[in-house]
Enzyme design. Structure first.
Site, short mmCIF file in Angstrom:
data_model
loop_
_atom_site.label_atom_id
_atom_site.label_comp_id
_atom_site.label_asym_id
_atom_site.label_seq_id
_atom_site.Cartn_x
_atom_site.Cartn_y
_atom_site.Cartn_z
N ASN A 13 0.84 -1.21 0.00
CA ASN A 13 0.00 0.00 0.00
C ASN A 13 0.87 1.25 0.00
O ASN A 13 0.55 2.23 -0.68
CB ASN A 13 -0.96 0.00 1.19
CG ASN A 13 -2.20 -0.81 0.90
OD1 ASN A 13 -3.03 -0.41 0.08
ND2 ASN A 13 -2.32 -1.97 1.52
N ARG A 64 3.19 1.54 25.75
CA ARG A 64 2.71 2.20 24.52
C ARG A 64 2.99 3.70 24.51
O ARG A 64 3.33 4.26 23.48
CB ARG A 64 1.21 1.98 24.35
CG ARG A 64 0.87 0.56 23.97
CD ARG A 64 -0.61 0.37 23.70
NE ARG A 64 -0.90 -1.05 23.60
CZ ARG A 64 -0.79 -1.77 22.49
NH1 ARG A 64 -0.40 -1.21 21.38
NH2 ARG A 64 -1.06 -3.05 22.49
N HIS A 108 -8.19 -0.87 5.80
CA HIS A 108 -8.51 -2.17 6.40
C HIS A 108 -9.14 -3.06 5.32
O HIS A 108 -9.98 -2.59 4.55
CB HIS A 108 -9.49 -1.97 7.57
CG HIS A 108 -9.84 -3.26 8.24
ND1 HIS A 108 -8.96 -3.91 9.10
CD2 HIS A 108 -10.94 -4.04 8.17
CE1 HIS A 108 -9.52 -5.03 9.51
NE2 HIS A 108 -10.72 -5.13 8.98
N GLU A 173 -7.27 -2.16 -2.85
CA GLU A 173 -6.63 -1.30 -1.83
C GLU A 173 -5.67 -0.33 -2.50
O GLU A 173 -5.58 0.84 -2.13
CB GLU A 173 -5.86 -2.14 -0.80
CG GLU A 173 -6.73 -3.00 0.10
CD GLU A 173 -5.92 -3.72 1.18
OE1 GLU A 173 -5.03 -3.11 1.80
OE2 GLU A 173 -6.17 -4.93 1.39
C1 GAR Z 1 -3.22 -4.70 3.85
O1 GAR Z 1 -4.07 -5.68 3.31
C2 GAR Z 1 -3.96 -3.83 4.84
O2 GAR Z 1 -5.29 -3.58 4.44
C3 GAR Z 1 -3.89 -4.67 6.08
O3 GAR Z 1 -2.60 -5.19 6.10
C4 GAR Z 1 -2.15 -5.34 4.75
C5 GAR Z 1 -0.81 -4.64 4.62
O4 GAR Z 1 -0.24 -4.92 3.37
N1 GAR Z 1 -4.18 -3.90 7.26
C6 GAR Z 1 -4.84 -4.36 8.31
O5 GAR Z 1 -5.24 -5.50 8.40
C7 GAR Z 1 -5.05 -3.35 9.42
N2 GAR Z 1 -6.11 -3.76 10.30
P1 GAR Z 1 0.93 -4.03 2.80
O6 GAR Z 1 2.02 -3.99 3.88
O7 GAR Z 1 1.41 -4.78 1.59
O8 GAR Z 1 0.40 -2.68 2.48
#
Ligand code: GAR
Length: 213
Positions: A13, A64, A108, A173
């Site tokens: 992303n 955190r 998400h 995405e």
């Molecule tokens: C993506 O599918 C994103 O939507 C998801 O993690 C992946 C990251 O992929 N995020 C979540 O699940 C957050 N709750 P990437 O590192 O290749 O962008």
């Protein structure tokens, strides 16, 4: 608009945002990429594009809040105006989210509010839904919650594995995240209560049905 992208992993992303910025389709400059995982492959993508990176390893902090303080000062130090979570797998406290209210967004892989949390694709298949997809939303203290900016829907097909569905959603995405950032950067997506008001966009085409007939 100066944006930061926060990652924990492969960063596809992030790559879609880098590519959109290079094509001058983002309306924003990626001024910083932060990873909480030292060897996240996404860091390489940023370096290749000449974007400053910082690793802020949550394991170096006691709890955190100190981790988020370091994150906050890295973002403030670069005058970041919008923070984009892109596969950033740390929950953020209400304190941090409050500081970045209406300036913090997430992608998400489901049509929220369905399938919050992890293993979304497995759970969508398990539930027998005919559509799933992805959502870009402003972040509130509750996990995978907050005003929705944009969503894309894809069909869930007979015999899909979680991997099949994940790949189909991921392709969307990569279009949705740059679109959502552009809408914010251009002042066309504004939080109004628990919703986002959008202006100057085309409506989605006609409804889709799955199975098609
Ligand atoms: C993506 O599918 C994103 O939507 C998801 O993690 C992946 C990251 O992929 N995020 C979540 O699940 C957050 N709750 P990437 O590192 O290749 O962008």
């Amino acid at each position: 608009m100066k944006i930061a992208v926060l990652i924990s992993g492969r960063g596809t992303n992030l790559q879609s945002l880098i590519d959109a910025a290079a094509a001058e389709e983002l309306g924003a400059e990626i001024a910083l990429v932060v990873s909480n995982v030292p060897d996240a492959p996404g860091l390489e993508r940023a370096a290749k594009a000449g974007i400053p990176t910082e690793t802020i390893d949550h394991r170096d902090f006691e709890g955190r809040e100190p981790f988020e303080e370091a994150l906050h000062s890295a973002l403030s130090g670069r005058s970041i105006e919008l923070v984009c979570l892109a596969g950033f797998m740390r929950l953020l406290t209400g304190g941090f989210v409050g500081k970045w209210r209406d300036r913090l967004i997430n992608i998400h892989p489901s049509i929220l509010p369905a399938f919050k949390g992890l293993h979304t694709h497995e759970r969508a298949i398990e539930a027998g839904v005919r559509f799933s997809g992805c959502t870009v939303h402003f972040v509130t203290p509750e996990m995978d919650d907050g005003p929705i900016i944009a969503q894309a829907a894809v069909p869930v097909l007979q015999g899909d594995t979680p991997g099949d569905l994940a790949a189909r959603i991921l392709a969307e995405e990569h279009k949705l995240y740059p679109l959502a950032v552009r809408l914010i950067a251009e002042g066309r997506a504004k939080v109004a209560g628990n919703k986002v008001e959008i202006s100057g966009t085309a409506e989605a085409p006609s409804p889709v049905v799955n199975p098609a007939g």
